[in-house]
Write a protein that holds these residues in place. Sequence first.
Motif, short mmCIF file in Angstrom:
data_model
loop_
_atom_site.label_atom_id
_atom_site.label_comp_id
_atom_site.label_asym_id
_atom_site.label_seq_id
_atom_site.Cartn_x
_atom_site.Cartn_y
_atom_site.Cartn_z
N UNK A 92 7.24 2.77 -14.80
CA UNK A 92 6.97 2.33 -13.38
C UNK A 92 7.77 2.16 -12.26
N UNK A 93 7.56 2.71 -11.09
CA UNK A 93 8.20 2.15 -10.04
C UNK A 93 8.21 0.87 -9.71
N UNK A 104 9.10 -7.82 -3.23
CA UNK A 104 8.80 -6.43 -4.48
C UNK A 104 7.78 -5.65 -4.01
N UNK A 105 7.90 -4.28 -4.53
CA UNK A 105 6.60 -3.37 -4.28
C UNK A 105 6.68 -2.64 -5.67
N UNK A 106 5.94 -1.76 -5.82
CA UNK A 106 5.51 -0.96 -6.98
C UNK A 106 4.77 -1.68 -7.94
N UNK A 107 5.12 -1.80 -9.22
CA UNK A 107 4.22 -2.26 -10.27
C UNK A 107 5.01 -3.30 -11.13
N UNK A 163 -0.15 -4.01 -9.13
CA UNK A 163 0.61 -3.07 -8.17
C UNK A 163 0.46 -3.59 -6.76
N UNK A 164 1.75 -3.42 -6.03
CA UNK A 164 1.63 -3.71 -4.49
C UNK A 164 2.20 -2.55 -3.90
N UNK A 165 1.11 -1.95 -2.90
CA UNK A 165 1.77 -0.52 -2.30
C UNK A 165 2.32 -0.92 -0.96
N UNK A 166 3.60 -0.43 -0.67
CA UNK A 166 4.02 -0.82 0.50
C UNK A 166 4.31 0.62 1.17
N UNK A 182 12.16 8.57 -4.61
CA UNK A 182 12.67 7.59 -3.65
C UNK A 182 11.97 7.81 -2.19
N UNK A 183 10.94 8.46 -2.13
CA UNK A 183 10.06 8.65 -1.01
C UNK A 183 8.61 8.02 -1.07
N UNK A 184 8.56 7.40 -2.37
CA UNK A 184 7.01 6.82 -2.52
C UNK A 184 7.27 5.46 -3.32
N UNK A 185 6.32 4.63 -2.91
CA UNK A 185 6.49 3.14 -3.14
C UNK A 185 5.73 3.03 -4.59
N UNK A 186 4.65 3.52 -5.03
CA UNK A 186 4.09 3.57 -6.23
C UNK A 186 3.88 4.65 -6.91
N UNK A 187 4.41 5.10 -8.07
CA UNK A 187 4.47 6.07 -8.81
C UNK A 187 4.65 5.64 -10.19
#
Length: 313
Positions: A92-93, A104-107, A163-166, A182-187
Amino acid sequence: MKKVFCFLTLGLMLGFSSCSSDDDVLSNENDTARKSSGLTSKSAVTDPSIGTTTTLNLTSSLLSSGTSTTGGKYWENTYVANTNLTVDIFKFSHSATSEGYNYWDGFIVSNVNDITNYGSAGSGGSNNWVANQWGAMAGSGFGTSSTVTPGTPGTTGDPYIVAYWSSYLDPESPQGSTFSEANFSNWIKIGNTGSYKVEGLKINIHPWPYYGCLYGDGFASAFTSGDHFELLIYGVNASGVITSPIVHSLANYTGSSLVMPTGWINVNTSNLAGLGNVKYLIFQMASTDSHPDYGMNTAAYFCLDKLSVKRIN
């Protein structure tokens, strides 16, 4: 909802985490400025055999050293830079900092059983949410005993993913483009080198956007007829190309009724199948309550559990 939103909220979650310039498709294992592989190490995930189905299994051991808060614990590495949550074959990102402020962001993983409306107190209507952003409206992970009562500390159930999406990183409408971590917050990366069919996924609305859609929170406005809030899920195929998204509704005000399920909801399986065979899943969000420059006013959180995938090749 961009990081600008968080800056305006408290000044605790401002700034940008450092990003890598590594543009390698599907291979950003050296992108340590933003992400690192595994919970505490860089060991590669081993793919199961072809035909094997793997379902995300979040155990209490993930929170054995977690940070205690009202109603349970959340992941100990939430504010630790260069860490990723890795469970089973799923990576998890996650991006974070604690240098001068916490962000923080991601998961992350949580078992917090607290569904209090923290948006009703404090200056600006949402100040208290940052310290209490760890819940799910279901109150626990999917499959927890019915004796667990949401919002009742001491009856914490199974863990789940928060999850928090930035959106500051994410390109809009990325379908058809080439993916880079590197180009996405949540993957979520699935396995190592294999491709997978997504067979199941359960989603739950987070308390912050739930109460924001219902009552407003100082930034978000209470929903009225015609408003909607949804989760967009993209796949990334073996060539690194991003699929068209499937859309999962989190809140929808149609006519005189605001529909916001508080239990775990299955994402439509036929829609999931339409993603094709994937190596990654990407998550973005959308709301009719948005600012043209700063993004969503609706708090950009969601919860997930029981991601199930079958290895195809």
